[in-house]
Design a protein around this motif. Structure first.
Motif, PDB file in Angstrom:
ATOM      1  N   GLN A 119       7.017   9.428  -0.015  1.00 54.42           N
ATOM      2  CA  GLN A 119       6.203   9.849   1.126  1.00 54.42           C
ATOM      3  C   GLN A 119       6.456   8.905   2.292  1.00 54.42           C
ATOM      4  O   GLN A 119       6.237   7.693   2.168  1.00 54.42           O
ATOM      5  CB  GLN A 119       4.707   9.812   0.775  1.00 54.42           C
ATOM      6  N   ASN A 120       6.911   9.419   3.410  1.00 51.80           N
ATOM      7  CA  ASN A 120       7.135   8.564   4.571  1.00 51.80           C
ATOM      8  C   ASN A 120       5.827   8.109   5.200  1.00 51.80           C
ATOM      9  O   ASN A 120       4.829   8.845   5.185  1.00 51.80           O
ATOM     10  CB  ASN A 120       7.992   9.302   5.613  1.00 51.80           C
ATOM     11  N   VAL A 121       5.829   6.918   5.755  1.00 45.98           N
ATOM     12  CA  VAL A 121       4.636   6.354   6.393  1.00 45.98           C
ATOM     13  C   VAL A 121       4.487   6.911   7.806  1.00 45.98           C
ATOM     14  O   VAL A 121       5.382   6.708   8.644  1.00 45.98           O
ATOM     15  CB  VAL A 121       4.727   4.816   6.451  1.00 45.98           C
ATOM     16  N   HIS A 127       6.809  16.097  -3.216  1.00 45.88           N
ATOM     17  CA  HIS A 127       7.321  15.659  -4.525  1.00 45.88           C
ATOM     18  C   HIS A 127       6.178  15.274  -5.465  1.00 45.88           C
ATOM     19  O   HIS A 127       6.263  14.283  -6.198  1.00 45.88           O
ATOM     20  CB  HIS A 127       8.266  14.465  -4.362  1.00 45.88           C
ATOM     21  N   VAL A 128       5.104  16.053  -5.454  1.00 39.96           N
ATOM     22  CA  VAL A 128       3.886  15.662  -6.171  1.00 39.96           C
ATOM     23  C   VAL A 128       4.086  15.550  -7.678  1.00 39.96           C
ATOM     24  O   VAL A 128       3.304  14.862  -8.356  1.00 39.96           O
ATOM     25  CB  VAL A 128       2.738  16.641  -5.868  1.00 39.96           C
ATOM     26  N   ASN A 129       5.072  16.217  -8.231  1.00 42.50           N
ATOM     27  CA  ASN A 129       5.299  16.166  -9.670  1.00 42.50           C
ATOM     28  C   ASN A 129       6.328  15.108 -10.077  1.00 42.50           C
ATOM     29  O   ASN A 129       6.647  14.974 -11.255  1.00 42.50           O
ATOM     30  CB  ASN A 129       5.756  17.541 -10.187  1.00 42.50           C
ATOM     31  N   ASP A 130       6.828  14.393  -9.101  1.00 39.03           N
ATOM     32  CA  ASP A 130       7.827  13.349  -9.377  1.00 39.03           C
ATOM     33  C   ASP A 130       7.113  12.047  -9.744  1.00 39.03           C
ATOM     34  O   ASP A 130       6.123  11.676  -9.116  1.00 39.03           O
ATOM     35  CB  ASP A 130       8.705  13.135  -8.138  1.00 39.03           C
ATOM     36  N   GLU A 131       7.596  11.352 -10.767  1.00 36.37           N
ATOM     37  CA  GLU A 131       6.949  10.097 -11.179  1.00 36.37           C
ATOM     38  C   GLU A 131       6.991   9.039 -10.081  1.00 36.37           C
ATOM     39  O   GLU A 131       6.186   8.105 -10.069  1.00 36.37           O
ATOM     40  CB  GLU A 131       7.594   9.558 -12.453  1.00 36.37           C
ATOM     41  N   PHE A 177       0.865  -1.184   0.000  1.00 38.02           N
ATOM     42  CA  PHE A 177       0.000   0.000   0.000  1.00 38.02           C
ATOM     43  C   PHE A 177       0.901   1.234   0.000  1.00 38.02           C
ATOM     44  O   PHE A 177       1.872   1.300   0.762  1.00 38.02           O
ATOM     45  CB  PHE A 177      -0.891   0.035   1.242  1.00 38.02           C
ATOM     46  N   THR A 178       0.575   2.205  -0.843  1.00 38.90           N
ATOM     47  CA  THR A 178       1.336   3.458  -0.864  1.00 38.90           C
ATOM     48  C   THR A 178       0.385   4.640  -0.793  1.00 38.90           C
ATOM     49  O   THR A 178      -0.828   4.512  -1.010  1.00 38.90           O
ATOM     50  CB  THR A 178       2.216   3.564  -2.130  1.00 38.90           C
ATOM     51  N   ALA A 179       0.947   5.807  -0.494  1.00 39.25           N
ATOM     52  CA  ALA A 179       0.143   7.012  -0.262  1.00 39.25           C
ATOM     53  C   ALA A 179      -0.702   7.368  -1.477  1.00 39.25           C
ATOM     54  O   ALA A 179      -0.201   7.449  -2.603  1.00 39.25           O
ATOM     55  CB  ALA A 179       1.054   8.179   0.111  1.00 39.25           C
ATOM     56  N   ALA A 180      -1.996   7.592  -1.233  1.00 38.69           N
ATOM     57  CA  ALA A 180      -2.903   8.009  -2.302  1.00 38.69           C
ATOM     58  C   ALA A 180      -3.035   9.525  -2.346  1.00 38.69           C
ATOM     59  O   ALA A 180      -3.327  10.101  -3.392  1.00 38.69           O
ATOM     60  CB  ALA A 180      -4.277   7.376  -2.097  1.00 38.69           C
ATOM     61  N   LEU A 181      -2.844  10.181  -1.195  1.00 37.92           N
ATOM     62  CA  LEU A 181      -2.901  11.641  -1.111  1.00 37.92           C
ATOM     63  C   LEU A 181      -1.475  12.146  -0.942  1.00 37.92           C
ATOM     64  O   LEU A 181      -0.895  12.042   0.136  1.00 37.92           O
ATOM     65  CB  LEU A 181      -3.785  12.074   0.066  1.00 37.92           C
TER      66      LEU A 181
END
Length: 233
Positions: free
Chosen positions: A207-209, A197-201, A189-193
């Motif tokens: 995103q840290n948990v 770094h929102v523009n990074d592929e 599971f990874t961050a959905a929101l």
């Protein structure tokens, strides 16, 4: 008691006021109408909330089995009769750690993706339905890990999962198990929101948990089935 003269004076004063301020009456009427509308709207919201269908919630812990018994996330056509889910283990990993531990091709690591961004759940899914029944499945697009009291939401990462399971396809919508069989896997599971770094592929893997007790939502109707999962990142 007012005399007829005083009454006449008061009447003439009112007429002079209305002639000088012709909009006053309309304004007062509009304010009253608005107040009534707001009150009516508030009452309607109260009634709707009071009459809304409230579905019960069942909570399970790590290692406990949650039987879906036909409960579903979006539509009854998910056909979850006979399905049961157990979360056997939880790990907080980086993208590269997941690939090294569970990847089909362990050379598929990516430089720099070493932050603790992946919640990996060791999950066992069983289907006890008779072989004559339709296979059905679990809505993979709707299953999510939520951290109550925050905007934190982690969803199944089918791209990363497909690196570990030959039968998983990127964007896969469902998890299906043959009747009278059991399937164990490690679902990432990874961050959905995204907050960084929102523009990074590779943004989800940067995103840290956050730590906390997460809720794995398996169904919403007619019973909410939730597995509580403590995570210390």
């Amino acid at each position: 008691m007012e005399t007829s003269y005083e009454c006449g004076q008061r009447g003439r004063a009112k007429r002079r006021f209305y002639r000088r301020f012709p909009h006053a009456v309309r304004m007062v009427a509009a304010v009253c109408a608005l107040a009534a509308a707001v009150a009516l709207c508030g009452y309607r919201i109260y009634v709707v909330n009071e009459e809304a269908i409230r579905f019960p919630t069942e909570y399970y812990q790590l290692g406990e089995t949650a039987s879906l018994d036909g409960c579903f996330i979006d539509t009854v056509e998910e056909l979850t009769d006979g399905y049961a889910v157990t979360v056997d283990s939880v790990q907080v990993l980086s993208y590269n750690e997941y690939i090294r531990m569970y990847g089909i091709d362990t050379s598929g690591v990516v430089e720099g993706l070493d932050g603790k961004s992946v919640i990996c759940l060791g999950i066992t899914i069983s289907n006890s339905a008779p072989e004559s029944k339709p296979q059905g499945g679990i809505n993979a697009l709707g299953v999510g890990l939520m951290l109550p009291g925050s905007a934190t939401l982690f969803m199944i990462d089918s791209h990363l999962w497909s690196q570990a399971e030959e039968n998983v396809r990127e964007g896969q919508a469902g998890i299906s198990v043959l009747p009278q069989s059991t399937y164990s896997t490690h679902i990432p599971f990874t961050a959905a929101l995204l907050t960084e770094h929102v523009n990074d592929e590779y943004a989800p893997y940067l995103q840290n948990v956050p730590s906390g007790t997460y809720e794995l939502r398996l169904s919403e109707v007619p019973i909410k089935k939730v597995i509580q999962i403590p995570i210390s990142a």
